[in-house]
Each structure stands twice: as C-alpha cells, then as structure tokens.
Design an enzyme around this catalytic site. Structure first.
Site, PDB file in Angstrom:
ATOM      1  N   GLU A 207       0.884  -1.176   0.000  1.00 57.56           N
ATOM      2  CA  GLU A 207       0.000   0.000   0.000  1.00 57.56           C
ATOM      3  C   GLU A 207       0.914   1.216   0.000  1.00 57.56           C
ATOM      4  O   GLU A 207       1.443   1.601   1.039  1.00 57.56           O
ATOM      5  CB  GLU A 207      -0.920  -0.017   1.233  1.00 57.56           C
ATOM      6  CG  GLU A 207      -1.783  -1.267   1.358  1.00 57.56           C
ATOM      7  CD  GLU A 207      -2.810  -1.413   0.252  1.00 57.56           C
ATOM      8  OE1 GLU A 207      -3.164  -0.395  -0.377  1.00 57.56           O
ATOM      9  OE2 GLU A 207      -3.247  -2.545  -0.006  1.00 57.56           O
TER      10      GLU A 207
ATOM     11  N   CYS B 157      -1.953   9.463   2.060  1.00 59.17           N
ATOM     12  CA  CYS B 157      -1.421   8.950   0.790  1.00 59.17           C
ATOM     13  C   CYS B 157      -2.334   9.250  -0.385  1.00 59.17           C
ATOM     14  O   CYS B 157      -1.898   9.321  -1.524  1.00 59.17           O
ATOM     15  CB  CYS B 157      -1.225   7.443   0.908  1.00 59.17           C
ATOM     16  SG  CYS B 157      -2.700   6.608   1.544  1.00 59.17           S
TER      17      CYS B 157
END
Ligand code: NAD
Length: 533
Positions: free
Chosen positions: A230, A264
């Site tokens: 991720e 993110c």
C-alpha cells in the site's frame, strides 16, 4: 505536546530486542500449525476482545495521537479509533459468510462431470507480517491485522516508529487483548524490521513509501513470499470550467487539511482549466478562511507534521519552487506547523511537482484543453493512488478512461477511500493488492479448490485413461460442443435465430428501433394485403 488528559500514562517507546524476534515469529508459526486459528469461534473471540480493547483504550490512543501528530481527538476518533472498531464489527458480522465454502457447479464444471463435487475452501495463508506507516499510525497498522485474524492467520505487527506513542499503545492493546501465541507486536525501526524480514512469512502486508517497498520485495522474493503493498503516488485533481468551483475548492481543501494532508490519497496537484483559474483560487481562499477563521496555526483541528525530517522535506519543496504561493504559506518549524498551502506553478518539473508532498501543500497548474491536462497527469505519474475530477460526468469518464489510478472520485476528494469496508489499494507504483471489508479477509486467504470424485464415477472418467480411445475424446467434444458466434477475423457472426429475434424486436435490440421495425412490418403487410385485393 501533552493534552489536558496529561495524567494518562503512556509508556516510553521501547524497541523489541532484535534477538527476541526469531522466537516471536516461531511462536506465531507454531500457533498457526496448532490449527487453533482455523476455528471460527476462536477468531471471533479475538475480534471481540480486540474491539473492546480499542474502546477501552480510547483515552490512551487519543493521547498518543495527540503527542505523535498533534492530531485532535475528533480526527483521532473519526479516522482511526472508531474506524478500526467498526472494522472489527464488520468482520464479526460477516465472517461466517466470508469463510463459508463455495460450491462450484455448472457452467464451470461440465455436465458430464457432474458426479464430481467441486468447492472452494477459504484457507488462512499462515503466519503474516504487517508493517504499518506513521500517518494513520493506528488504523493503517491494526486494520490489516483485523483482516488477518478474520482469515485465520497468525500475525506479527510492526507499527511505524515514526509515531512511537501510538506504537506502544498498540503493543499494550495486543498484549492485553489478543492470544499472545498468535498475535504479537514488534516495535522498532530499521534493525528490527530487517530482523523481521529475515524470517519466513506467508505474506507481508506493507504500508509506506516506495523506497522501503523495494527492500521488502527483495527480501520477500528470497522465499517467494507474496506481498501486498500500500504505497503512495502523485495524485492529480482536475477542475474544469464546468465544475462547481466553490464546492471543488472546499472539498479539495479538506483533502489537504485532514491529518495536515499526510494522507497517501490526497491530491498533490490540481490541474485547473485556465478560464476558471482565478475564481478557483479565490474560492480556495474563501474555504480556507471558513475552515480556519482564527488562522490555521490557532486551529485545534489541524495536525502537525510528524517530525522535523518530513517538515524540512516539505519546506524544501516550497523553498525551491519557481511558483507563487496563492493560499496559506505560513509555517513554524519549532511547532512543526505548516499551513495548508497552494502554489501556482507553470511546469510539471517544478520542485512542488517532482515528489509526493505527503503534507498540507499542493500545486496548481493551469490547462487549456482536457487532453493537455491528461497528458500532464500521465507524464507526472502514470499510476497514482487516486484521481479526482470536478466538472461534468462525461469529463470525469474521459479522465478515468485515460489516466490510471488506484481509485478515483467524481466531484469530491478521496471519498472512494473514506468508507472503511470498500476495497482500497493502488496500482503499479502506488501499490499492489487491496484490503478493507471483505478484501481484507481475501488478502490473507488462500482460495483452495477441492474436488471429490466418487468411486462410482469411474465410467464418466474413461476419457482420461490409457490406452486412449479416440471415440471417448470425440464423445467429450460432442458433449462440450459450443457453437461460436465469431469468425476467424474476430468478427461477430449472426445466425438465423439472431435475425429472427432482431426482426421481432426481442433480445438486445433497443426498444425504439424495435417499435420502428414493427411499424414497418405492419405497414408492409397492410400494403401487401390492400394491393392483393
Ligand atoms: P514510515 O516512515 O512510517 O515507514 C513505513 C514502514 O517502513 C515503517 O514501519 C518503518 O519502520 C519501515 N521501514 C522504514 N525504513 C525501513 C527499512 N530500511 N527497511 C525496512 N523497513 C523500513 O512511512 P513512510 O515510508 O515515510 O510513509 C510515507 C509513504 O507511505 C508515502 O509515500 C505515503 O503515500 C505512503 N502511504 C501509503 C498508504 C496507503 O495506504 N497506500 C498509507 C499511508 C502512507
């Protein structure tokens, strides 16, 4: 910075002894081999205990996040504590359904093999390593572990040392709530993570930057260990002249103020159609003043940058830009405070554009045509984690058709990843694999196909035995025969039944043309009968 709840005692950060790590992993593996985590009731007890431990440790977690990121209690609950508690409940509600074996029948299994019973078993992958990141230090670490528990794996979690208070709070929760033979926290930085990576795992689930992801992949490759990554990316937002500019500004600003933009998914740059550039910037400033009426620094709702290293990294991007600050710009290193800041730049090579900001700053680049904006986005980062489109739905469809991303949202910032049970993951450079909701269960599960062939089914299996008998193969071909509707050039061909259906207006034909065809048929029949009189 301590809160009014300063009487809440948090243990000082203590790294796990590197020498203890092989033993911790071996215990976790032994527990997996004992088969106890395969029992659904065992998994449910672990999830229930974890749920209550999270609820009961709320004050410690709030305090830890306040100290690590100066994250306010509201955000800590909204995006981390409540988030993971809900994840536990969702897993508990759905575990029986997710874990259930699935029978496979026709058409996957041809009819003449019907005596075989085929099914998919959901089996835990084994003993897994989860490595978390600092920005959502609780949820990004514990959320994947919930998936691992639900799937029946044992797990070792390495939270980010960047948020040391949260890392210790997680250890406390695990030590108190979970089976210590199965679920353990290892705290530390590079030496401890390296020691963990030296062990054999059945999956490594990593959240963080691409640089470390390369180290993890190289270590995982030694044992052919599967990984879920991720990662981040340089995420574009597009604002066209058809957008609701007030809404676009408010929503995009939110994407850079939540957790001080250390998300993110948040946009790194906004491509704005030149015609509406000035108005968009004006609306950004209106939204800024609405969110921070006393100024950003005075707001109790704005987190701080995690540490000086990251503060200086983001500051350097601003110091080196050739662009112009058009919103925010204030900062204070002593407090690691950085205001949400927008910089109008004129090149994709600007310092503001060449790396992920992972903070409250972003750039704005004007464009003249949507095609030009698409080209810029594909040049800056061909596989970002997210993409946002503000304009018409057709424009958004064009954007998602032309620019790849892990996920995308129309008319908002990262809504596609704001729902805890919807699959989330990157693509290419922004990651591989997905989790959350059922995807968290699936990512730690092996889908094992099981066949049962009864003794009396021997007759139906003659085709596979030597000496081979061509008549058996011909029979199987005949039984499985499919009439294809395409020619050798890949074109679709239509048989008589298609044309009959077409004429009668049945099947796939659209309603308007079917009515028209019927009118033509009735008219032809009428003129024929009139003429023939
Ligand atoms: P970080 O500093 O918290 O590091 C992540 C993890 O890697 C930590 O647990 C750390 O101990 C470990 N690590 C660091 N150096 C290592 C090394 N040499 N060997 C082994 N392990 C090591 O976080 P970061 O990497 O700075 O995170 C920021 C990045 O993470 C950004 O790119 C961001 O976009 C990305 N991110 C992605 C997601 C997502 O869900 N896709 C979420 C958060 C952050």
């Amino acid at each position: 910075m301590a809160s009014k709840q300063a009487d809440i005692l948090l243990p000082a950060f203590a790294a796990t002894a590197v020498e203890a790590i092989p033993e911790i992993c071996a215990t976790s593996r032994e527990t997996f081999r004992s088969l106890k985590t395969k029992d659904l009731d065992y998994r449910k007890v672990q999830l229930r205990r974890l749920y209550w431990a999270i609820v009961d440790h709320r004050p410690q977690l709030e305090e830890a996040m306040l100290r690590d990121l100066r994250k306010g209690r509201y955000e800590s609950n909204f995006t981390e504590i409540d988030w993971v508690a809900k994840t536990c409940l969702f897993a508990l509600e759905n575990l029986d359904k997710w874990a259930k074996e699935e029978p496979i029948g026709s058409p996957s299994v041809p009819l003449h093999f019907w005596p075989n019973k085929i099914r998919t078993r959901k089996e835990p992958l084994g003993t897994v390593l989860v490595i978390g990141a600092y920005n959502f230090p609780f949820s990004l670490s514990v959320d994947p572990v919930v998936g691992a528990i639900a799937a029946g794996c044992t797990a070792v979690l390495k939270p980010s040392e960047g948020a040391p208070n949260v890392a210790m709070a997680i250890k406390d929760i695990f030590d108190k709530a979970l089976d210590p033979g199965a679920y353990r926290v290892v705290n530390g930085a590079v030496p401890e993570t390296t020691a963990l990576l030296d062990q054999k795992w059945d999956k490594i689930f990593y959240t963080g930057g691409a640089q470390v992801a390369r180290i993890i992949c190289a270590k995982a490759a030694e044992n052919l260990t599967p990984v879920a990554l991720e990662l981040g990316g340089r995420n574009p937002a597009f604002v066209t002249r058809n957008a609701d500019l007030k809404l676009a500004a408010r929503r995009l600003l939110w994407g850079k103020t939540l957790n001080a933009g250390q998300v993110c998914l948040s946009h790194n740059y906004v491509l704005v159609e030149r015609e509406v550039l000035d108005e968009f910037i004006r609306q950004l400033n209106v939204a800024f003043n609405q969110s921070f009426p006393e100024g950003a620094k005075a707001s109790p709702d704005l987190a701080r940058i995690i540490n000086e290293r990251h503060f200086l990294r983001i500051k350097a991007m601003l110091d080196q830009t050739s662009g112009k600050i058009v919103m925010g710009g204030e900062m204070d290193q002593s407090e690691l405070f950085m205001s949400p800041t927008a910089v109008l730049v004129n090149s994709a090579d600007d310092s503001m554009m060449v790396q992920e900001s992972f903070g409250p700053t972003f750039s704005i680049i004007p464009f003249d045509t949507l095609g030009q904006a698409i080209d810029i986005a594909n040049k800056v980062d061909p596989t970002p984690l997210s993409l946002f489109g503000f304009g018409t739905r057709d424009e958004f469809n064009k954007l998602i058709h032309s620019v790849t991303s892990g996920g995308a949202t129309f008319n908002d910032s990262f809504m596609h990843a704001s729902l805890g049970n919807v699959p989330f993951g990157g693509v290419g450079g922004s990651g591989t694999g997905a989790y959350r909701g059922k995807a968290s269960f699936d990512t730690f599960t092996h889908f094992r196909t099981i066949a049962e062939t009864p003794a009396w089914a021997e007759g139906s299996l003659r085709v596979r035995y030597q000496p081979y008998d061509w008549s058996q193969l011909r029979l199987m071909r005949w039984l499985e025969k499919k009439k294809v509707n395409f020619d050798r050039d890949g074109r679709i061909t239509h048989g008589a039944s298609y044309w009959l259906k077409y004429l009668l207006g049945l099947g796939a034909a659209n309603k308007k043309s079917a009515v028209l065809r019927w009118l033509v048929i009735v008219f032809a029949w009428y003129s024929y009968t009139v003429r023939s009189r």
